[in-house]
Design an enzyme around this catalytic site. Structure first.
Site, PDB file in Angstrom:
ATOM      1  N   ASP A  25       0.827  -1.201   0.000  1.00 51.65           N
ATOM      2  CA  ASP A  25       0.000   0.000   0.000  1.00 51.65           C
ATOM      3  C   ASP A  25       0.864   1.255   0.000  1.00 51.65           C
ATOM      4  O   ASP A  25       2.071   1.209   0.243  1.00 51.65           O
ATOM      5  CB  ASP A  25      -0.884   0.032   1.254  1.00 51.65           C
ATOM      6  N   LYS A  65      -3.526   3.372  -3.211  1.00 50.28           N
ATOM      7  CA  LYS A  65      -4.805   4.051  -3.376  1.00 50.28           C
ATOM      8  C   LYS A  65      -4.618   5.466  -2.862  1.00 50.28           C
ATOM      9  O   LYS A  65      -4.568   5.704  -1.655  1.00 50.28           O
ATOM     10  CB  LYS A  65      -5.911   3.340  -2.586  1.00 50.28           C
ATOM     11  N   MET A  99      -9.158   9.272   8.010  1.00 56.14           N
ATOM     12  CA  MET A  99      -9.617   9.662   6.662  1.00 56.14           C
ATOM     13  C   MET A  99     -10.579  10.843   6.721  1.00 56.14           C
ATOM     14  O   MET A  99     -11.583  10.883   6.011  1.00 56.14           O
ATOM     15  CB  MET A  99     -10.268   8.465   5.960  1.00 56.14           C
TER      16      MET A  99
END
Length: 281
Positions: free
Chosen positions: A60, A82, A197
């Protein structure tokens, strides 16, 4: 009459009507490894062992990249980053990479930031491997939800202040149809609120908490790039932390803590100050 010289009869299994099939090709394994909050020193011993054995590492964006430089020669690293509002590898494609590489006989490490099962979609990858008959192991990681506040001097619980903490993925604003969070319940919970987030949605989230009755003076802190040499800490209150974050151009990854414990934030790390991971707070 004897058998012709050199002809070996085909072995049969009782009840079968044909030759025994050849042994299936060797299947490798997948290990879902939590990479922790950013500091390579916070990986577990088992995580380092699995990385040392790996043939393929599927990584990641938020993994501790220093460990990738220490992989043994010949290890392939597959980047499946991502990036928020940027490059994006679909989860289904990641699942397929894991299965394909393991079926080729490789020892695959799926290296993820934090812990694989804390907003990391690790269970989806485990289920995909199981469905494909691929052996899969999980190596837990230190979750950023707890570790990043700690490295800024903020405990998520503290005797006399709070008896629990609530960790939320706030990538969707409270009024989004896809949001399943009971923000009114969160505002009344009396627990420390830890937001992951939430860089883009912080104004909407704090507005919802205020609307549902949280004290505007509740302490708040945002920690950017926790566990790295770029760690930055921004401190405010519930009613102004979004403005503070915007004024200082807060960037992902960041963890925001709302609650009385946020007042413990290390004053030496505030605003543009940097903190090296592992130093005494």
């Amino acid at each position: 009459m004897g058998r012709a010289a050199g002809v070996i009869p085909t072995p049969r299994v009782s009840g079968s009507t044909g030759p025994v099939p050849a042994d299936p090709p060797a299947v490798g394994r997948v290990t879902l490894v939590g990479g922790g909050p950013g500091d390579p020193g916070l990986l577990t011993r088992r995580a380092l062992d699995r990385l040392a054995e790996a043939d393929v590492v599927v990584a990641d964006r938020l993994v501790p990249h220093a460990v990738l430089r220490d992989l043994r020669p010949g290890v392939r690293v597959v980047d499946v980053s991502k990036v928020p509002r940027g490059a994006f590898v679909p989860q289904e494609q990641i699942n397929q990479v894991l299965v394909t590489e393991a079926r080729a006989g490789h020892r695959v490490v799926r290296l993820k930031g934090g812990d694989p099962f804390v907003f990391g979609r690790g269970m989806e990858e485990m289920l995909a491997c199981r469905a494909a008959g691929v052996p899969v192991e999980v190596v837990p990681g230190v979750t950023s939800a707890v570790a990043v506040p700690e490295m800024a001097g903020v405990p998520v619980t503290h005797r006399g202040l709070t008896q629990g903490f609530t960790v939320l993925a706030a990538h969707l604003p409270p009024d989004d149809p896809g949001s399943t969070v009971d923000w009114a319940g969160v505002a009344r919970s009396g627990t420390t609120i830890v937001l992951l987030m939430a860089v883009q949605t912080l104004p909407e989230v704090t507005a919802a908490l205020l609307r549902h009755g949280m004290d505007p003076a509740t302490a708040a802190v945002s920690v950017e790039n926790g566990g790295t040499d770029r760690q930055r800490v921004l401190r405010g209150r519930l009613d102004d932390i979004a403005a503070v974050a915007a004024a200082h151009h807060l960037c992902a990854p960041a963890v925001t803590v709302i609650g009385a414990v946020a007042a413990f934030a290390d004053v030496t790390q505030l605003a543009d100050a940097s903190a090296r991971p592992g130093r005494d707070l």
